[in-house]
Design a protein around this motif. Structure first.
Motif, PDB file in Angstrom:
ATOM      1  N   MET A   1      -4.212 -24.996   5.904  1.00 43.27           N
ATOM      2  CA  MET A   1      -3.426 -24.000   6.630  1.00 43.27           C
ATOM      3  C   MET A   1      -2.940 -22.887   5.715  1.00 43.27           C
ATOM      4  N   SER A   2      -2.549 -23.236   4.469  1.00 40.17           N
ATOM      5  CA  SER A   2      -2.041 -22.218   3.558  1.00 40.17           C
ATOM      6  C   SER A   2      -3.120 -21.180   3.223  1.00 40.17           C
ATOM      7  N   ARG A   3      -4.376 -21.639   3.141  1.00 42.41           N
ATOM      8  CA  ARG A   3      -5.456 -20.694   2.874  1.00 42.41           C
ATOM      9  C   ARG A   3      -5.628 -19.726   4.041  1.00 42.41           C
ATOM     10  N   ARG A   4      -5.462 -20.203   5.241  1.00 36.76           N
ATOM     11  CA  ARG A   4      -5.566 -19.330   6.405  1.00 36.76           C
ATOM     12  C   ARG A   4      -4.399 -18.340   6.441  1.00 36.76           C
ATOM     13  N   GLN A   5      -3.224 -18.785   6.049  1.00 38.74           N
ATOM     14  CA  GLN A   5      -2.083 -17.869   5.977  1.00 38.74           C
ATOM     15  C   GLN A   5      -2.312 -16.794   4.921  1.00 38.74           C
ATOM     16  N   LEU A   6      -2.874 -17.197   3.787  1.00 36.47           N
ATOM     17  CA  LEU A   6      -3.188 -16.224   2.741  1.00 36.47           C
ATOM     18  C   LEU A   6      -4.237 -15.241   3.245  1.00 36.47           C
ATOM     19  N   PHE A   7      -5.242 -15.753   3.940  1.00 32.99           N
ATOM     20  CA  PHE A   7      -6.284 -14.878   4.484  1.00 32.99           C
ATOM     21  C   PHE A   7      -5.682 -13.887   5.478  1.00 32.99           C
ATOM     22  N   GLY A   8      -4.750 -14.350   6.314  1.00 38.10           N
ATOM     23  CA  GLY A   8      -4.086 -13.451   7.254  1.00 38.10           C
ATOM     24  C   GLY A   8      -3.302 -12.355   6.546  1.00 38.10           C
ATOM     25  N   SER A   9      -2.627 -12.717   5.454  1.00 37.81           N
ATOM     26  CA  SER A   9      -1.880 -11.721   4.681  1.00 37.81           C
ATOM     27  C   SER A   9      -2.828 -10.725   4.011  1.00 37.81           C
ATOM     28  N   LEU A  10      -3.965 -11.217   3.535  1.00 35.01           N
ATOM     29  CA  LEU A  10      -4.967 -10.328   2.941  1.00 35.01           C
ATOM     30  C   LEU A  10      -5.514  -9.358   3.993  1.00 35.01           C
ATOM     31  N   CYS A  11      -5.691  -9.838   5.211  1.00 30.18           N
ATOM     32  CA  CYS A  11      -6.170  -8.961   6.282  1.00 30.18           C
ATOM     33  C   CYS A  11      -5.153  -7.858   6.580  1.00 30.18           C
ATOM     34  N   ALA A  12      -3.856  -8.202   6.521  1.00 32.17           N
ATOM     35  CA  ALA A  12      -2.832  -7.174   6.713  1.00 32.17           C
ATOM     36  C   ALA A  12      -2.867  -6.148   5.585  1.00 32.17           C
ATOM     37  N   MET A  13      -3.064  -6.620   4.353  1.00 32.40           N
ATOM     38  CA  MET A  13      -3.094  -5.701   3.226  1.00 32.40           C
ATOM     39  C   MET A  13      -4.345  -4.816   3.251  1.00 32.40           C
ATOM     40  N   VAL A  14      -5.492  -5.385   3.629  1.00 35.88           N
ATOM     41  CA  VAL A  14      -6.713  -4.565   3.647  1.00 35.88           C
ATOM     42  C   VAL A  14      -6.613  -3.499   4.738  1.00 35.88           C
ATOM     43  N   PHE A  15      -5.914  -3.814   5.814  1.00 38.67           N
ATOM     44  CA  PHE A  15      -5.647  -2.800   6.840  1.00 38.67           C
ATOM     45  C   PHE A  15      -4.936  -1.600   6.227  1.00 38.67           C
ATOM     46  N   LEU A  16      -3.935  -1.858   5.401  1.00 40.24           N
ATOM     47  CA  LEU A  16      -3.122  -0.775   4.841  1.00 40.24           C
ATOM     48  C   LEU A  16      -3.845  -0.010   3.735  1.00 40.24           C
ATOM     49  N   VAL A  17      -4.571  -0.718   2.852  1.00 34.20           N
ATOM     50  CA  VAL A  17      -5.245   0.008   1.775  1.00 34.20           C
ATOM     51  C   VAL A  17      -6.366   0.876   2.334  1.00 34.20           C
ATOM     52  N   ASN A  18      -7.017   0.411   3.399  1.00 39.99           N
ATOM     53  CA  ASN A  18      -8.040   1.262   4.007  1.00 39.99           C
ATOM     54  C   ASN A  18      -7.410   2.412   4.776  1.00 39.99           C
ATOM     55  N   LEU A  19      -6.269   2.167   5.405  1.00 36.51           N
ATOM     56  CA  LEU A  19      -5.553   3.244   6.081  1.00 36.51           C
ATOM     57  C   LEU A  19      -5.208   4.356   5.091  1.00 36.51           C
ATOM     58  N   GLY A  20      -4.849   3.975   3.865  1.00 34.52           N
ATOM     59  CA  GLY A  20      -4.538   4.967   2.845  1.00 34.52           C
ATOM     60  C   GLY A  20      -5.716   5.847   2.493  1.00 34.52           C
ATOM     61  N   ARG A  21      -6.951   5.335   2.681  1.00 37.47           N
ATOM     62  CA  ARG A  21      -8.145   6.131   2.375  1.00 37.47           C
ATOM     63  C   ARG A  21      -8.592   6.988   3.550  1.00 37.47           C
ATOM     64  N   VAL A  22      -8.414   6.507   4.777  1.00 37.44           N
ATOM     65  CA  VAL A  22      -8.983   7.200   5.934  1.00 37.44           C
ATOM     66  C   VAL A  22      -7.968   8.057   6.685  1.00 37.44           C
ATOM     67  N   ILE A  23      -6.693   7.965   6.339  1.00 38.55           N
ATOM     68  CA  ILE A  23      -5.663   8.673   7.109  1.00 38.55           C
ATOM     69  C   ILE A  23      -5.813  10.179   7.008  1.00 38.55           C
ATOM     70  N   TYR A  24      -6.459  10.661   5.928  1.00 32.51           N
ATOM     71  CA  TYR A  24      -6.568  12.103   5.745  1.00 32.51           C
ATOM     72  C   TYR A  24      -7.533  12.755   6.733  1.00 32.51           C
ATOM     73  N   ALA A  25      -8.530  12.025   7.214  1.00 30.24           N
ATOM     74  CA  ALA A  25      -9.505  12.623   8.134  1.00 30.24           C
ATOM     75  C   ALA A  25      -8.843  13.159   9.403  1.00 30.24           C
ATOM     76  N   PRO A  26      -8.048  12.359  10.137  1.00 33.29           N
ATOM     77  CA  PRO A  26      -7.396  12.928  11.329  1.00 33.29           C
ATOM     78  C   PRO A  26      -6.263  13.894  11.006  1.00 33.29           C
ATOM     79  N   LEU A  27      -5.802  13.917   9.758  1.00 30.08           N
ATOM     80  CA  LEU A  27      -4.737  14.844   9.367  1.00 30.08           C
ATOM     81  C   LEU A  27      -5.260  16.215   8.948  1.00 30.08           C
ATOM     82  N   LEU A  28      -6.585  16.394   8.862  1.00 26.21           N
ATOM     83  CA  LEU A  28      -7.118  17.661   8.359  1.00 26.21           C
ATOM     84  C   LEU A  28      -6.670  18.881   9.169  1.00 26.21           C
ATOM     85  N   PRO A  29      -6.723  18.852  10.513  1.00 33.24           N
ATOM     86  CA  PRO A  29      -6.274  20.048  11.245  1.00 33.24           C
ATOM     87  C   PRO A  29      -4.811  20.428  10.963  1.00 33.24           C
ATOM     88  N   PRO A  30      -3.831  19.493  11.061  1.00 33.50           N
ATOM     89  CA  PRO A  30      -2.456  19.910  10.743  1.00 33.50           C
ATOM     90  C   PRO A  30      -2.257  20.280   9.274  1.00 33.50           C
TER      91      PRO A  30
END
Length: 394
Positions: A1-30
């Motif tokens: 179970m602890s490995r699955r919890q760690l995997f879930g936390s890693l999934c949350a972190m990968v969401f954010l680190v990728n958001l940091g790379r792709v957030i600029y594309a929709p922000l280009l017009p403003p």
């Protein structure tokens, strides 16, 4: 179970680190309105996030020969938190360029540490685990445009970066707490020689770079300018164009899972080449249509196909290389192949400023990609592209 919890936390972190790379594309017009910059500068802005992602990967690979995967992952969370705060208060486009680079800087070490860790947490289902981890990353790409729209409805573009900073700080803390009580795999502890691993596995590293670099270069230019492409070439309003970007990335959520599963079942090299060929053909078709329904359909096809590529290539690199070389090999491969990819949006922006139409740029890129894939097919048939990594000498 602890490995699955760690995997879930890693999934949350990968969401954010990728958001940091792709957030600029929709922000280009403003951002273009706020700073009054050209498309070439906008291309540089988005490219710097990806150059930032590429630049520390060799260093991250070296750090992993000296410290644990979790230390590197937590460090990435700290860097992303600080970089998002820097971008939020940027007084000029030059400061924002620095912020973009630093936000990308956080993602490179994360992927170098997390991808081998995920493959080691679930050694019996490497492709599926990497696919699910990649799907979590893809939710960030899907959510980027809606997040920007929601934030702009109640505040300025700067608030977007405040949201990222707060969320990353909380997830980093959660990872620290979960990681402390989770027994980590020991298979990668013998990986203590970055250069030795690169020398031993150079054939599969070079093969992986050849298979993915140009496709990634074209994809980087396509998605970073997709909103402007939809507005200027297809005649869509900005909300519709942002929706197209969301559709492009949403198609990637199932694609990560499907791509990871198929990479475990099919011959990997032909599978990867077929993905790139399909992506190029879809892009060519997209340049020839302007009807909304046709654009939506081809956006789904292009988005699905290209996102099958990433778990397939990661499976090729991580499932076939011995544990003693896994992280170091992946670091050398990832750091090298990211550098040419990062220049895609710069090239697209420069060509656009030179007067070429978006459709001409996209079709030319697709045709060039088809030529390179044809050459790789010949190399594969001739037996020059390896299908497994080299065994470790005892």
């Amino acid at each position: 179970m602890s490995r699955r919890q760690l995997f879930g936390s890693l999934c949350a972190m990968v969401f954010l680190v990728n958001l940091g790379r792709v957030i600029y594309a929709p922000l280009l017009p403003p951002l273009q309105q706020a700073f009054g910059v050209t498309e070439a500068t906008l291309g540089l802005l988005t490219a710097l996030a990806w150059f930032g992602s590429a630049s520390p990967r060799f260093l991250a690979g070296y750090l992993l020969t000296r410290t644990s995967r979790m230390v590197v992952i937590l460090g990435a969370g700290v860097v992303l938190t600080g970089a998002a705060l820097l971008a939020a208060v940027a007084p000029s486009v030059e400061a924002l360029l620095v912020g973009a680079f630093c936000m990308g800087l956080a993602s490179g070490p994360y992927f170098i540490a997390a991808a081998p860790l995920v493959s080691e947490l679930f050694p019996g289902n490497v492709g599926r685990a990497l696919g699910l981890h990649g799907a979590a990353s893809q939710f960030a790409a899907v959510g980027a445009a809606p997040l920007v729209v929601a934030v702009l409805a109640v505040g300025s573009w700067r608030a977007t970066f405040h949201v990222i900073a707060v969320a990353t700080a909380l997830v980093t803390l959660a990872l620290f707490l979960v990681g402390r009580r989770t027994p980590l795999p020991s298979v990668g502890q013998a990986d203590r020689d970055l250069l030795g691993a690169a020398r031993a596995q150079w054939r599969i590293i070079v093969s992986g770079i050849a298979l993915v670099s140009l496709t990634g270069f074209v994809w980087n230019g396509v998605f970073n300018f997709y909103v402007l492409y939809m507005i200027q070439a297809k005649g869509f309003a900005e909300p519709t164009a942002n929706t197209m970007l969301t559709v492009l990335f949403a198609a990637g959520i199932p694609a990560f899972v499907v791509g990871g599963d198929l990479a475990e079942r099919l011959p990997t090299v032909p599978f990867v080449i077929s993905i790139s060929v399909s992506f190029a053909l879809g892009l060519l078709a997209l340049t020839s249509v302007s009807n909304l329904l046709a654009v939506v359909a081809l956006t789904v096809v292009v988005g699905f196909v290209i996102h099958c590529l990433f778990p397939a290539v990661d499976t090729y690199m991580l499932a076939t290389v011995p544990g003693e070389h896994r992280a170091s090999t992946y670091a050398v491969f990832s750091g090298t192949m990211m550098l040419p990819q990062a220049g895609g949006s710069v090239a697209f922006g420069v060509l656009r400023d030179a007067g070429l139409s978006w459709d001409a740029i996209a079709s030319g890129a697709a045709l060039g990609l088809l030529l390179v894939m044809g050459a790789l097919v010949g190399l594969y048939v001739d037996g020059r592209l390896p299908t497994t990594g080299a065994a470790v000498e005892q």
